[in-house]
Design a protein around this motif. Structure first.
Motif, mmCIF file in Angstrom:
data_model
loop_
_atom_site.group_PDB
_atom_site.id
_atom_site.type_symbol
_atom_site.label_atom_id
_atom_site.label_comp_id
_atom_site.label_asym_id
_atom_site.label_seq_id
_atom_site.Cartn_x
_atom_site.Cartn_y
_atom_site.Cartn_z
ATOM 1 N N ALA A 1 28.209 40.341 28.753
ATOM 2 C CA ALA A 1 28.616 39.026 28.235
ATOM 3 C C ALA A 1 27.402 38.158 27.920
ATOM 4 O O ALA A 1 27.461 37.289 27.042
ATOM 5 C CB ALA A 1 29.509 38.318 29.249
ATOM 6 N N LEU B 1 40.178 34.537 31.050
ATOM 7 C CA LEU B 1 39.222 35.002 30.047
ATOM 8 C C LEU B 1 39.173 34.043 28.863
ATOM 9 O O LEU B 1 38.088 33.761 28.321
ATOM 10 C CB LEU B 1 39.611 36.406 29.573
ATOM 11 C CG LEU B 1 38.630 37.112 28.651
ATOM 12 C CD1 LEU B 1 37.279 37.291 29.330
ATOM 13 C CD2 LEU B 1 39.178 38.466 28.219
ATOM 14 N N THR C 1 30.379 30.377 30.038
ATOM 15 C CA THR C 1 31.015 31.603 29.556
ATOM 16 C C THR C 1 30.640 32.802 30.424
ATOM 17 O O THR C 1 31.513 33.585 30.826
ATOM 18 C CB THR C 1 30.609 31.873 28.093
ATOM 19 O OG1 THR C 1 31.101 30.819 27.269
ATOM 20 C CG2 THR C 1 31.192 33.192 27.600
ATOM 21 N N VAL D 1 33.335 34.726 32.711
ATOM 22 C CA VAL D 1 33.602 36.155 32.488
ATOM 23 C C VAL D 1 33.327 36.947 33.760
ATOM 24 O O VAL D 1 34.059 37.888 34.099
ATOM 25 C CB VAL D 1 32.754 36.685 31.315
ATOM 26 C CG1 VAL D 1 32.806 38.210 31.254
ATOM 27 C CG2 VAL D 1 33.247 36.096 29.997
#
Length: 386
Positions: A185, A306, A318, A322
């Motif tokens: 990610a 998510l 983020t 994640v």
């Protein structure tokens, strides 16, 4: 007016909040169903059918308080504030293998009166927050192996190594897999990730082989679990007794289930029906239909988390979001996979549902951070509309 809007906090994601409360409530109900029959005949539990339920209520209250507290903090404070959790967790991981009592071949718990703290659970959140800060700070350098990916992998390897000192293979796998998701990610170079992952796998396999050759008795318990997975029927009176009992619970539940509280395998067949094998109780009492609805609800919950993570206006939120969703998803997969015989049993709890203070409190702390991330997204949307 615009300045006021920009300075204000957004609203949390109420759908995620409501789903969290429903999962916690369902978990408490299932802990009661799974534990009451065991506790009422055991003097160690004061012959109290509500022994585990009352304790789980205390854990839930502490967890919900932590969730609400973290939800009202801006998640950006953890870019530096992670150190307040990370350092104490590392110290506890260093101490626990030498001071804790051995349970099922592992030393993982600090005893505090009649309660216990499992540092590994707090290490999961601490590592997610640390990795988020580290990956974000490196920025474009993260795609460089020596300056980006390698330092992150060293941190992950160090924490996983401390957990293996207990030894706790299941938690190490959960932590490593969650870290891998965060690395992806964070925008790491996929070729570097593949090569580094392959090298790590070879090193870990070699270390395990050496450890098993030097001290085979320490691995006998884990090898028994693997033998049980490979051939549960042949080992049903020994290492596979738990797994066979779990599969019998699934079979007894059938399509519609035996009914709430009517499960049989939880009555002294499953050793820990309120903990690692609580999904077996769900499957037996609510059947295939109830189990499927539960899994679908859990998938919706993870999907909502998510969405919140990817909507976050900055990279740190983020990556951390994640990581949290990945952690919960991996634990759920490993737990349900183990009790259904799809993968070897590793002793990983089912988030929100299994009995356990450290697990429930840390899980709700994770949701508090996720809700804080959702508030920032809402704030940014509201500020743009003014």
């Amino acid at each position: 007016m615009k300045a006021a809007q920009k300075g204000s906090r957004g609203r949390p994601d109420f759908l995620l909040l409501i789903m969290t409360l429903l999962l916690v409530g369902f978990g408490i109900v299932m802990v009661f169903s799974a534990s009451s029959g065991v506790a009422v005949v055991n003097p160690n539990f004061n012959e109290d059918p509500l022994y585990f339920t009352k304790r789980q209520l205390v854990f839930a209250a502490l967890g919900l308080f932590s969730m609400l507290f973290l939800m009202n903090l801006r998640y950006q404070v953890f870019k530096r504030g992670f150190i307040l959790l990370f350092i104490p967790v590392i110290l506890m991981l260093l101490i626990v293998p030498f001071t804790a009592d051995e349970i099922n071949g592992a030393r993982s718990w600090f005893g505090i009166g009649s309660f216990g703290i499992q540092p590994t659970e707090f290490a999961k959140l601490a590592l997610i927050l640390y990795m988020g800060a580290l990956i974000t700070k490196k920025g474009e350098k993260f795609r460089d192996f020596k300056r980006g990916l390698l330092p992150v992998m060293i941190v992950v390897g160090f924490v996983c190594g401390l957990i293996m000192l207990q030894p706790d293979l299941g938690s190490s796998l959960v932590l490593a897999a969650s870290a891998g998701i965060m690395i992806l990610a964070g925008g790491a170079n996929l070729k570097q990730v593949f090569v580094a992952g392959t090298a790590c796998l070879l090193v870990i396999t070699s270390l395990f082989s050496i450890s098993m050759a030097i001290k085979p008795e320490a691995w006998e318990y884990r090898l028994d679990r693997f033998r049980a997975f490979m051939d549960p029927i042949a080992n049903k009176q020994d290492s596979a007794f738990q797994l066979v009992s779990s599969l019998q619970a699934l079979g007894h539940g059938g399509v519609t289930g035996a009914g709430f509280g009517e499960g049989v395998q939880k009555l002294h067949y499953l050793q820990y029906p309120y903990n690692d094998f609580i999904f077996s109780v769900i499957a037996e009492e609510f059947g295939f239909i109830g189990s499927t609805l539960f899994i679908l609800f859990y998938l919706m919950f993870l999907w909502r988390g998510l969405i919140i993570a990817v909507r976050c206006p900055d990279q740190y939120g983020t990556v951390v979001g994640v990581g949290i969703v990945g952690l919960l998803a991996i634990q759920t997969f490993i737990n349900i996979g183990g009790v259904t015989g799809a993968i070897p049993v590793t002793g990983v709890t089912l988030p929100f549902i299994s009995y356990g203070g450290s697990s429930l409190i840390v899980t709700l702390m994770c949701i508090g951070i996720l809700l804080s991330i959702s508030r920032e997204y809402d704030r940014s949307i509201r500020s743009k509309s003014t």
